[in-house]
Design a protein around this motif. Structure first.
Motif, short mmCIF file in Angstrom:
data_model
loop_
_atom_site.label_atom_id
_atom_site.label_comp_id
_atom_site.label_asym_id
_atom_site.label_seq_id
_atom_site.Cartn_x
_atom_site.Cartn_y
_atom_site.Cartn_z
N ALA A 109 2.81 9.54 -6.05
CA ALA A 109 2.86 10.92 -5.56
C ALA A 109 3.21 11.88 -6.70
CB ALA A 109 3.87 11.04 -4.44
N ALA A 149 -3.98 4.77 -6.14
CA ALA A 149 -4.21 5.62 -4.97
C ALA A 149 -5.23 6.69 -5.31
CB ALA A 149 -2.90 6.26 -4.53
N SER A 177 -6.20 12.37 -7.27
CA SER A 177 -7.20 11.30 -7.18
C SER A 177 -8.01 11.29 -8.48
CB SER A 177 -8.11 11.53 -5.97
OG SER A 177 -9.19 10.60 -5.97
N ILE A 203 1.41 4.30 -2.87
CA ILE A 203 1.22 5.71 -2.54
C ILE A 203 2.48 6.51 -2.89
CG2 ILE A 203 1.02 7.30 -0.58
CD1 ILE A 203 -1.00 5.32 0.63
N VAL A 254 -5.74 2.95 -1.20
CA VAL A 254 -5.21 2.26 -2.37
C VAL A 254 -6.28 1.25 -2.79
CG1 VAL A 254 -3.44 0.71 -3.26
CG2 VAL A 254 -2.81 2.66 -1.83
N ALA A 275 -1.51 11.85 3.00
CA ALA A 275 -1.53 10.43 2.64
C ALA A 275 -2.56 9.65 3.44
CB ALA A 275 -0.14 9.82 2.84
N LEU A 298 -5.88 8.99 1.70
CA LEU A 298 -5.87 8.17 0.49
C LEU A 298 -6.26 6.74 0.82
CD1 LEU A 298 -2.44 9.27 -1.02
CD2 LEU A 298 -4.69 9.81 -1.99
N TRP A 336 -1.11 14.19 -4.14
CA TRP A 336 -1.54 13.14 -5.06
C TRP A 336 -2.74 13.63 -5.85
CZ3 TRP A 336 0.27 12.67 -0.26
CH2 TRP A 336 1.33 11.78 -0.03
N ARG A 365 0.83 -1.21 0.00
CA ARG A 365 0.00 0.00 0.00
C ARG A 365 0.86 1.26 0.00
NH1 ARG A 365 -1.73 3.62 3.71
NH2 ARG A 365 -3.72 4.67 3.24
N LYS A 366 1.84 1.31 0.89
CA LYS A 366 2.69 2.50 0.98
C LYS A 366 3.55 2.64 -0.29
CE LYS A 366 1.78 4.25 5.12
NZ LYS A 366 2.72 4.04 6.25
#
Length: 238
Positions: A98, A169, A117, A94, A132, A127, A130, A115, A90-91
């Motif tokens: 970015a 994300a 969307s 993200i 994912v 973050a 967000l 980010w 997930r990270k």
């Protein structure tokens, strides 16, 4: 542009592998299949390009089967592409998506950054706001498996960074509005993203050999009528 890891993240995080994004939603005059040398390091065996309407026709149609579905059948998030960097899948997604790189502290704690969307055309600067999203939701994958997948294949889908399209994300609000709905029941609030959304949905189903139900197919064909120049790019999952 998706999946381009920002320079600041690279400077603050142990080298994180980044996969080149295959473009979605670009014009192509005719369906084309592009074969590449199998077995070459880092090169997929086959990358396929089709017009959206032709790509939809490649997908089988089947009745969905939700009985027995549980979200924990699809193990996520795992340790990601770099098990030593402290960032789970997930990270990593993200970070890769970015627009402005966040700062990365111990334990992959992210601060700052921004980010885009795509579902609702919003700029997100936290973050924590967000989600994912699995572009084809896990419940929809379960519904669409032609035969039940192994636990390993389900985990592979749930953490797939081999394609730039399986995970995305987006704002938490837009993801929760979508939930586990398919395009017959939900499309992004940003109408300018509908062609790309349909192409990415279809490409992900082709990548993972998933079926459509009839209502889903008709909805996608309806979108395709408004997107005559939209192209689907995909590579079959290992």
């Amino acid at each position: 542009m998706r999946r381009g890891l920002p320079a600041l993240a690279l400077a603050t995080l142990t080298a994180l592998p980044v996969l080149a994004a295959a473009p979605v939603g670009h014009a192509a005059p005719t369906p084309t299949a592009v074969s590449q040398t199998p077995g070459a390091p880092g090169v997929p065996a086959r990358r396929v390009q089709l017009r959206l309407d032709a790509a939809i026709e490649q997908l089988p149609v089947a009745v969905e089967h939700r009985a027995g579905y549980k979200r924990n059948l699809y193990k996520h998030w795992n340790k990601g592409l770099n098990a030593s960097d402290g960032c789970d899948t997930r990270k990593e997604v993200i970070l890769a998506e970015a627009v402005v790189a966040p700062q990365v502290a111990a334990g992959c704690k992210l601060t700052g950054g921004s980010w885009h969307s795509a579902y609702d055309d919003l700029v997100v600067t936290d973050a924590g706001r967000l989600d994912v999203d699995h572009f084809v939701p896990l419940a929809e994958v379960y519904d669409s498996e032609p035969t039940p997948w192994s636990a390993a294949r389900r985990e592979a889908y749930a953490n797939d960074q081999g394609s730039p399209d399986t995970l995305i994300a987006v704002s938490a609000a837009s993801n929760r509005s979508k939930s586990d709905k398919d395009p017959a029941d939900w499309l992004p609030s940003d109408r300018s993203y509908h062609c790309t959304y349909a192409a990415t949905w279809v490409g992900t189903k082709l990548r993972w050999d998933l079926a459509l139900d009839d209502a889903e197919r008709q909805a996608l064909l309806g979108v395709a009528q408004d997107c005559p120049a939209t192209t689907v790019f995909y590579e079959k999952a290992p």
